[in-house]
Every structure is written in structure tokens, then in C-alpha cells.
Design a protein around this motif. Structure first.
Motif, PDB file in Angstrom:
ATOM      1  N   ARG A 219      -2.734   4.109  -3.003  1.00 12.14           N
ATOM      2  CA  ARG A 219      -2.502   3.117  -3.997  1.00 12.14           C
ATOM      3  C   ARG A 219      -2.354   1.589  -3.464  1.00 12.14           C
ATOM      4  O   ARG A 219      -1.898   1.237  -2.281  1.00 12.14           O
ATOM      5  CB  ARG A 219      -0.937   3.145  -4.648  1.00 12.14           C
ATOM      6  CG  ARG A 219      -0.934   4.721  -5.207  1.00 12.14           C
ATOM      7  CD  ARG A 219       0.385   5.198  -5.609  1.00 12.14           C
ATOM      8  NE  ARG A 219       0.280   6.414  -6.109  1.00 12.14           N
ATOM      9  CZ  ARG A 219       1.485   7.095  -6.740  1.00 12.14           C
ATOM     10  NH1 ARG A 219       2.524   6.440  -6.768  1.00 12.14           N
ATOM     11  NH2 ARG A 219       1.251   8.407  -7.019  1.00 12.14           N
ATOM     12  N   ILE A 220      -2.779   0.857  -4.002  1.00 17.71           N
ATOM     13  CA  ILE A 220      -3.075  -0.772  -3.838  1.00 17.71           C
ATOM     14  C   ILE A 220      -2.031  -1.595  -4.893  1.00 17.71           C
ATOM     15  O   ILE A 220      -2.617  -1.479  -5.924  1.00 17.71           O
ATOM     16  CB  ILE A 220      -4.163  -1.362  -3.367  1.00 17.71           C
ATOM     17  CG1 ILE A 220      -4.982  -0.764  -2.511  1.00 17.71           C
ATOM     18  CG2 ILE A 220      -4.073  -3.096  -3.320  1.00 17.71           C
ATOM     19  CD1 ILE A 220      -6.448  -1.293  -2.185  1.00 17.71           C
ATOM     20  N   ILE A 221      -1.090  -2.235  -4.552  1.00 14.09           N
ATOM     21  CA  ILE A 221       0.098  -2.656  -5.442  1.00 14.09           C
ATOM     22  C   ILE A 221       0.333  -4.115  -5.301  1.00 14.09           C
ATOM     23  O   ILE A 221       0.335  -4.630  -4.488  1.00 14.09           O
ATOM     24  CB  ILE A 221       1.500  -1.828  -5.413  1.00 14.09           C
ATOM     25  CG1 ILE A 221       1.167  -0.062  -5.506  1.00 14.09           C
ATOM     26  CG2 ILE A 221       2.458  -2.084  -6.245  1.00 14.09           C
ATOM     27  CD1 ILE A 221       2.265   0.697  -4.793  1.00 14.09           C
ATOM     28  N   TYR A 222       0.469  -4.566  -6.492  1.00 14.55           N
ATOM     29  CA  TYR A 222       0.940  -5.958  -6.758  1.00 14.55           C
ATOM     30  C   TYR A 222       2.212  -5.964  -7.532  1.00 14.55           C
ATOM     31  O   TYR A 222       2.207  -5.095  -8.643  1.00 14.55           O
ATOM     32  CB  TYR A 222       0.034  -6.840  -7.375  1.00 14.55           C
ATOM     33  CG  TYR A 222       0.606  -8.423  -7.753  1.00 14.55           C
ATOM     34  CD1 TYR A 222       0.743  -9.322  -6.704  1.00 14.55           C
ATOM     35  CD2 TYR A 222       0.980  -8.443  -8.906  1.00 14.55           C
ATOM     36  CE1 TYR A 222       1.261 -10.511  -7.149  1.00 14.55           C
ATOM     37  CE2 TYR A 222       1.645  -9.882  -9.363  1.00 14.55           C
ATOM     38  CZ  TYR A 222       1.665 -10.719  -8.430  1.00 14.55           C
ATOM     39  OH  TYR A 222       2.293 -11.986  -8.596  1.00 14.55           O
ATOM     40  N   GLY A 223       3.313  -6.320  -7.259  1.00 13.85           N
ATOM     41  CA  GLY A 223       4.616  -6.459  -8.005  1.00 13.85           C
ATOM     42  C   GLY A 223       5.523  -7.583  -7.651  1.00 13.85           C
ATOM     43  O   GLY A 223       5.398  -8.483  -6.873  1.00 13.85           O
TER      44      GLY A 223
ATOM     45  N   GLY B 232       0.940  -1.047   0.122  1.00 13.88           N
ATOM     46  CA  GLY B 232       0.030   0.017  -0.055  1.00 13.88           C
ATOM     47  C   GLY B 232       0.960   1.264   0.041  1.00 13.88           C
ATOM     48  O   GLY B 232       2.204   1.245   0.358  1.00 13.88           O
ATOM     49  N   GLU B 233       0.367   2.393  -0.555  1.00 11.13           N
ATOM     50  CA  GLU B 233       1.235   3.494  -0.590  1.00 11.13           C
ATOM     51  C   GLU B 233       0.246   4.655  -0.490  1.00 11.13           C
ATOM     52  O   GLU B 233      -0.569   4.986  -1.262  1.00 11.13           O
ATOM     53  CB  GLU B 233       2.044   3.404  -1.979  1.00 11.13           C
ATOM     54  CG  GLU B 233       3.046   4.593  -1.946  1.00 11.13           C
ATOM     55  CD  GLU B 233       3.655   4.605  -3.389  1.00 11.13           C
ATOM     56  OE1 GLU B 233       3.726   5.346  -4.177  1.00 11.13           O
ATOM     57  OE2 GLU B 233       4.192   3.323  -3.591  1.00 11.13           O
ATOM     58  N   TYR B 234       0.728   5.905   0.076  1.00  6.88           N
ATOM     59  CA  TYR B 234       0.079   7.069   0.013  1.00  6.88           C
ATOM     60  C   TYR B 234       0.964   7.688  -0.796  1.00  6.88           C
ATOM     61  O   TYR B 234       2.003   8.233  -0.690  1.00  6.88           O
ATOM     62  CB  TYR B 234       0.122   7.741   1.600  1.00  6.88           C
ATOM     63  CG  TYR B 234      -0.525   9.170   1.833  1.00  6.88           C
ATOM     64  CD1 TYR B 234      -1.948   9.017   1.492  1.00  6.88           C
ATOM     65  CD2 TYR B 234       0.205  10.344   1.904  1.00  6.88           C
ATOM     66  CE1 TYR B 234      -2.407  10.587   1.400  1.00  6.88           C
ATOM     67  CE2 TYR B 234      -0.544  11.521   1.884  1.00  6.88           C
ATOM     68  CZ  TYR B 234      -1.692  11.534   1.601  1.00  6.88           C
ATOM     69  OH  TYR B 234      -2.262  12.861   1.536  1.00  6.88           O
ATOM     70  N   GLY B 235       0.195   8.162  -2.017  1.00  7.78           N
ATOM     71  CA  GLY B 235       1.037   8.700  -3.238  1.00  7.78           C
ATOM     72  C   GLY B 235       0.694  10.238  -3.430  1.00  7.78           C
ATOM     73  O   GLY B 235       0.067  10.899  -2.856  1.00  7.78           O
ATOM     74  N   GLY B 236       1.574  10.735  -4.273  1.00  8.81           N
ATOM     75  CA  GLY B 236       1.210  12.207  -4.641  1.00  8.81           C
ATOM     76  C   GLY B 236       2.593  12.747  -4.388  1.00  8.81           C
ATOM     77  O   GLY B 236       3.733  12.601  -4.126  1.00  8.81           O
ATOM     78  N   GLY B 237       2.149  14.291  -4.336  1.00  6.24           N
ATOM     79  CA  GLY B 237       3.301  15.311  -4.223  1.00  6.24           C
ATOM     80  C   GLY B 237       2.860  16.755  -4.099  1.00  6.24           C
ATOM     81  O   GLY B 237       1.507  16.827  -4.249  1.00  6.24           O
TER      82      GLY B 237
END
Length: 216
Positions: A164-168, A139-144
């Protein structure tokens, strides 16, 4: 550890003229990190990033940002740590973000980093030579945040925020080189306008992201 960085960010849409955004914004920064071990069971995770975030048409004092993190880490066992602290994001809406959680390594296969705001659970898949390959969910708190010049030469200071919810899939070597390819679902997207307030907030549709990179 001190690392310079530079990023290009291309903005595509939204189609509405109300967005009033340039086609590109940039990050130029210097990253530093320090991990002092105070005792056998207590150490710190400290980081500082400073530089300019702008489209280089609107460069002012707001273009200079100072981001940082301060985390205390308690080691209960060689496999279990507890993290607690804060992240300083220096955005218009969110300045400080509480951070914390548990990092658990139950074996050589699993690495469970349940630490807000960027949790990550990964499982080792295969080993190729000296490289280890992992699959993960994160998971990620994205942006800028950037200073920009809109239509008519009017400057503004904007946030872009999302979750963001991510698979990698990632690989890493003994020399600390790392590569990754990931796909994610991005939601709760918004752009905030700090100065002009035109509009004060622009909500965006959910989307999908694809990202890849190499770190060394």
C-alpha cells in the motif's frame, strides 16, 4: 503497555467461485509493547501480539497466531535514530521480515520515519488548541492470515497480502489520542491457500482503499 483488540473484516468478491471464501473473517487479539532503555544511546522496541484469526467456523490450532517485533534503536542525536531488527508476521508465505532504517526529526515541522516495512514521512500542518495536525505519505505491507471454512465445509488456512502507498491527514493530542483519514493505492494483491491448494494462489486487481480511525 497491554491492549486488547477485535477487528471485523468484510470480504467483497472476487466474483469467481474459485475464491471459496467466507463473507467475513475476524481478528481477536491481545497486544503488548515494551520499550526498555538500556543506555542513553541504546534502547529496544519490542512487541508481541497473540490471539485467534478465523471466520469462527474453522477454529483450530492454525487459528492461533503469535506475531511480534524485535527492534534495536541506536540514538546518534536527539533528532536521529537508527532502527534494526525483525518482524515476525506468522503468515503462510512470509514468516520473518527484516526491518530497519532511519528515523530523522530535522525540526518541529518534519518527521521522517524511513523504517522498512512501514515507512512514513509527515509534515506538521497546523496546531488547533492542544491538537497538532499532520499530512503524510506512508508505505505499508498489508494483509493478514485466517483459518476459514469454504464451500462444502472444507477448512483452509489463507493469506491475503498486498502493498500500500498511502496519503493521509492525522491529528494527535498531548494525551496520546490520535485520529486519521487516509486514501491509498493497493497493488501486488494475492490470496494464498495453504491446505486445499484450490487454487494455490489467486491474484487480484489493483485497487484503492479509504481508511479512517481513532486510537487512544
Amino acid at each position: 503497555m497491554i491492549t486488547p483488540g477485535f477487528a471485523f473484516n468484510w470480504l467483497g468478491g472476487p466474483a469467481s467461485i474459485a475464491a471459496n471464501l467466507p463473507p467475513r473473517v475476524y481478528d481477536a487479539y491481545l497486544d503488548s509493547a515494551w520499550h526498555p532503555h538500556l543506555t542513553d544511546w541504546l534502547h529496544a522496541d519490542l512487541g508481541l501480539r497473540t490471539g485467534v484469526w478465523t471466520d469462527f467456523n474453522a477454529v483450530n490450532s492454525d487459528s492461533i497466531r503469535i506475531l511480534g517485533r524485535g527492534m534495536g534503536v541506536l540514538t546518534f542525536t536527539p533528532q536521529l535514530d537508527f532502527h534494526l531488527g525483525v518482524w515476525y508476521l506468522d503468515r503462510n508465505r512470509v514468516k520473518l521480515l527484516p526491518a530497519g532504517g532511519v528515523h530523522w526529526r530535522p525540526g518541529s515541522i518534519w518527521d521522517i520515519y524511513m523504517v522498512f516495512p512501514n515507512p512514513k514521512i509527515r509534515r506538521r500542518s497546523i496546531t488547533v488548541g492542544s491538537s497538532q495536525w499532520w499530512i503524510y505519505f506512508a508505505g505499508e505491507y498489508g494483509g493478514g492470515r485466517w483459518t476459514v471454512q469454504g464451500l462444502g465445509g472444507v477448512s483452509d488456512d489463507i493469506d491475503y497480502n498486498d502493498i500500500r502507498i498511502i496519503y493521509g491527514i492525522e491529528w494527535e493530542t498531548q494525551s496520546q489520542a490520535r485520529g486519521y483519514v487516509e486514501i491509498g493505492y493497493v497493488f501486488d494483491r494475492e490470496i494464498l491457500y495453504d491446505r486445499t491448494g484450490a487454487p494455490p494462489k489467486l491474484s487480484l486487481d489493483d485497487t484503492v482503499m479509504v481508511r479512517a480511525g481513532v486510537d487512544f
